[in-house]
Design an enzyme around this catalytic site. Structure first.
Site, PDB file in Angstrom:
ATOM      1  CG  ASP A   9      48.374 -59.693 -27.884  1.00 37.45           C
ATOM      2  OD1 ASP A   9      49.582 -59.484 -28.049  1.00 37.45           O
ATOM      3  OD2 ASP A   9      47.500 -58.834 -28.114  1.00 37.45           O
ATOM      4  CG  ASP A  10      50.224 -58.758 -24.178  1.00 32.86           C
ATOM      5  OD1 ASP A  10      51.466 -58.721 -24.100  1.00 32.86           O
ATOM      6  OD2 ASP A  10      49.582 -58.176 -25.068  1.00 32.86           O
TER       7      ASP A  10
ATOM      8  CG  HIS B 182      51.265 -55.819 -33.115  1.00 34.90           C
ATOM      9  ND1 HIS B 182      52.385 -56.597 -33.138  1.00 34.90           N
ATOM     10  CD2 HIS B 182      50.606 -56.133 -31.964  1.00 34.90           C
ATOM     11  CE1 HIS B 182      52.412 -57.353 -32.034  1.00 34.90           C
ATOM     12  NE2 HIS B 182      51.348 -57.089 -31.310  1.00 34.90           N
TER      13      HIS B 182
ATOM     14  CG  HIS C 106      53.596 -58.927 -26.930  1.00 40.77           C
ATOM     15  ND1 HIS C 106      54.306 -58.082 -27.757  1.00 40.77           N
ATOM     16  CD2 HIS C 106      52.379 -59.088 -27.525  1.00 40.77           C
ATOM     17  CE1 HIS C 106      53.555 -57.733 -28.791  1.00 40.77           C
ATOM     18  NE2 HIS C 106      52.384 -58.337 -28.673  1.00 40.77           N
TER      19      HIS C 106
ATOM     20  CG  HIS D 219      50.359 -61.890 -31.628  1.00 41.57           C
ATOM     21  ND1 HIS D 219      49.569 -61.109 -32.429  1.00 41.57           N
ATOM     22  CD2 HIS D 219      50.790 -61.068 -30.628  1.00 41.57           C
ATOM     23  CE1 HIS D 219      49.529 -59.879 -31.947  1.00 41.57           C
ATOM     24  NE2 HIS D 219      50.245 -59.829 -30.843  1.00 41.57           N
TER      25      HIS D 219
ATOM     26  CD  GLU E 145      45.959 -54.521 -30.979  1.00 44.66           C
ATOM     27  OE1 GLU E 145      47.062 -54.036 -31.294  1.00 44.66           O
ATOM     28  OE2 GLU E 145      45.718 -54.981 -29.835  1.00 44.66           O
TER      29      GLU E 145
HETATM   30 ZN   LIG Z   1      50.526 -58.158 -29.644  1.00 41.79          ZN
END
Ligand SMILES: [Zn+2]
Length: 334
Positions: A278-279, A197, A20, A18, A200
């Site tokens: 994630d980021d 997703h 991005h 996961h 969340e």
């Molecule tokens: Zn994400």
């Protein structure tokens, strides 16, 4: 985690599911891309960008995220961005990663699909040749945009080649997954994997909907599953992988701090939890830091570190022989 365990964590082969690629855009690269591409940003220096990288919730993050992605214009920009993340993978012994990208954002910024995909693919090839870092690409649709045109976009991407699946990301609240049912059915017909997703910021019902209406094989995040005992039972029985991202959840206000994160309860419930960043440029750290800090905050065991890596091997979309290789490399550590 004691010092020896931290050393083993750093050295062991890891997998990320996961991530991005646009979320790995570090402030330094953001500023240099903005200058090169003559895009004016409301920040003068790295400190100002870092200060802006403090968020209240998913929407405040997304606002900055889309501003920053305007600075990605050329094939070279996507190549540099992707290679920088894959270099992190090399340095952290992430041997395999499945990366998301958001082509709708780039198209809106005037970047053709072939340009973003060529840059990403060039970096993937180089990272595999030079460092043995294996990677795959998942095309994400943004759920707060209309579904119209997404099947055509999917077909364009298939023609270019290089994606293994589709995902669904961006602002979750009030954007249930079902709108994209036809798009995900088209992806399935093309033999592509499906993830989304869900759970969340959105309710557990969105997780159910992603499973039943989109036919997803993994749930990205999924931390709100615990609000529904029936859903937990189903996720456990079907061993649906959850790609949990602790730093992201705390940065966006899902949990007050890491001590309050529910990942320990997700694991104790027998769910197939994986840990991811994630980021990472926006949320304070890459994969190893996410694992290490979360384990320290929650007092999880080293065996559970191994377990989440095994879960990631099981839940990834690599070929069977590659999964066997990953298992063999991991077995040295426990
Ligand atoms: Zn994400």
């Amino acid at each position: 985690m004691n010092t020896l365990e931290k050393k083993k964590l750093a050295e062991m082969p890891k997998i990320e599911l996961h991530l991005h690629i646009e979320g790995s855009l570090e402030p330094e690269m953001l500023l240099s891309l903005a200058e090169k591409n003559q895009i004016s940003l409301p920040y003068n220096d790295v400190d100002a960008v870092r200060a802006a990288y403090r968020f209240r919730d998913l929407q405040s993050f997304l606002n900055l995220y889309y501003l920053a992605t305007q600075c990605l214009k050329t094939e070279q920009d996507f190549y540099a961005l992707t290679l920088a993340y894959l270099r992190h993978c090399r340095d952290e012994n992430i041997v395999y990663t499945e990366m998301f990208f958001d082509p709708q954002t780039h198209l809106e910024h005037g970047v053709p699909l072939a340009v973003s995909m060529a840059g990403i693919a060039a970096a993937q090839g180089e990272a595999e040749r030079e460092w043995g870092v294996d990677s795959a690409l998942i095309l994400c649709f943004e759920r707060d945009r209309p579904a119209e045109g997404t099947i055509a976009l999917l077909k364009d991407a298939e023609k270019i080649g290089g994606i293994i699946g589709v995902g669904l990301d961006s602002a979750e609240r009030n954007h249930p997954p079902a709108k994209f049912a036809a798009t995900f059915a088209a992806a399935r017909a093309l033999g592509l994997h499906r993830v989304a997703h869900a759970g969340e910021e959105g309710p557990p019902e969105y997780i159910l909907e992603a499973l039943d209406k989109l036919g997803v094989e993994r749930i990205d995040h999924g931390v709100r599953a615990l609000e529904s005992p029936e859903l937990v039972e189903r996720l456990r029985a079907e061993q649906i992988p959850l790609t949990v991202c602790p730093f992201s959840n705390v940065a966006l206000g899902g949990f007050g701090n890491l001590q309050q994160h529910n990942v320990a309860r997700l694991l104790e419930s027998g769910l197939k939890v994986t840990i991811n960043s994630d980021d990472p440029a926006y949320f304070g750290g890459y994969l190893t830091a996410n694992i290490s800090d979360t384990w320290d905050a929650l007092g999880l065991s080293f065996e559970q570190t191994i377990q989440v890596q095994k879960n990631a091997i099981d839940g990834c979309f690599a070929q069977a022989h590659k999964k066997r290789e990953m298992y063999e490399k991991l077995s040295v550590y426990g």
